[in-house]
Design a protein around this motif. Structure first.
Motif, PDB file in Angstrom:
ATOM      1  N   UNK A 106      43.299  53.060  40.134  1.00  0.00           N
ATOM      2  CA  UNK A 106      42.348  52.666  39.084  1.00  0.00           C
ATOM      3  C   UNK A 106      42.862  51.465  38.295  1.00  0.00           C
ATOM      4  N   UNK A 107      44.161  51.463  37.990  1.00  0.00           N
ATOM      5  CA  UNK A 107      44.745  50.352  37.235  1.00  0.00           C
ATOM      6  C   UNK A 107      44.672  49.062  38.047  1.00  0.00           C
ATOM      7  N   UNK A 113      39.531  43.253  38.692  1.00  0.00           N
ATOM      8  CA  UNK A 113      38.254  42.927  38.048  1.00  0.00           C
ATOM      9  C   UNK A 113      38.479  41.972  36.882  1.00  0.00           C
ATOM     10  N   UNK A 114      39.474  42.256  36.066  1.00  0.00           N
ATOM     11  CA  UNK A 114      39.788  41.400  34.925  1.00  0.00           C
ATOM     12  C   UNK A 114      40.206  40.009  35.392  1.00  0.00           C
ATOM     13  N   UNK A 115      41.033  39.955  36.421  1.00  0.00           N
ATOM     14  CA  UNK A 115      41.509  38.657  36.928  1.00  0.00           C
ATOM     15  C   UNK A 115      40.358  37.799  37.438  1.00  0.00           C
ATOM     16  N   UNK A 121      43.389  28.960  33.250  1.00  0.00           N
ATOM     17  CA  UNK A 121      44.370  28.926  32.159  1.00  0.00           C
ATOM     18  C   UNK A 121      44.735  30.337  31.704  1.00  0.00           C
ATOM     19  N   UNK A 122      43.758  31.217  31.596  1.00  0.00           N
ATOM     20  CA  UNK A 122      44.024  32.598  31.197  1.00  0.00           C
ATOM     21  C   UNK A 122      44.894  33.313  32.242  1.00  0.00           C
ATOM     22  N   UNK A 123      44.620  33.051  33.531  1.00  0.00           N
ATOM     23  CA  UNK A 123      45.444  33.662  34.582  1.00  0.00           C
ATOM     24  C   UNK A 123      46.878  33.169  34.496  1.00  0.00           C
ATOM     25  N   UNK A 124      47.061  31.886  34.232  1.00  0.00           N
ATOM     26  CA  UNK A 124      48.407  31.328  34.099  1.00  0.00           C
ATOM     27  C   UNK A 124      49.126  31.962  32.913  1.00  0.00           C
TER      28      UNK A 124
END
Length: 145
Positions: A106-107, A113-115, A121-124
């Motif tokens: 689940x995690x 999904x979040x990625x 920039x947020x992923x970095x």
């Protein structure tokens, strides 16, 4: 936390510990009789674990069986029963064995999904933070030896 959520948390842990034992038995390719002898428990108990009928087995018994099997388990509880789970840790990591718990599954799905919804920039930034956390954990592990 209510008595109902306490019981739900214990049920979740019981199910995940049993799942890890069952996966261990599958990797060992032992018959139920041979597994029962190796783990010093009755064969019907092995059958209950393998078939997911663990409601009447205590969490303590399942932990004892996991210890006898040499499984290095991490038990996790949380604010709600759905956050509870058990997964392999240490030398027998769940990532290397391909045996994550339901909690880990689940995690992982939530992270993917979040990625997908993040900008580059947020992923970095998340990757940098993750690297910092891993470094801290690695250093803490060295100090505890």
């Amino acid at each position: 936390m209510s008595a109902t959520s306490d019981l739900s948390t214990i049920q979740a842990l019981r199910g995940d510990v049993a799942l890890q034992i069952s996966r261990f038995l599958a990797r060992q390719q032992l018959s139920q009789a041979a597994a029962a002898k190796q783990l010093r428990i009755p064969q019907p108990t092995i059958s209950k674990i393998v078939n997911g009928r663990v409601a009447e087995l205590s969490l303590e018994l399942l932990i004892r069986i996991a210890v006898r099997a040499g499984l290095q388990l991490v038990l996790q509880t949380g604010a709600v029963p759905e956050e509870a789970g058990a997964f392999l840790s240490g030398a027998v990591s769940n990532a290397r064995q391909g045996t994550p718990s339901k909690l880990a599954d689940d995690a992982r799905e939530a992270l993917l999904t979040t990625a997908r919804d993040m900008t580059a920039e947020q992923r970095l930034q998340a990757h940098v933070k993750h690297s910092e956390l891993l470094t801290s954990l690695h250093r803490a592990g060295r100090r505890s030896r």
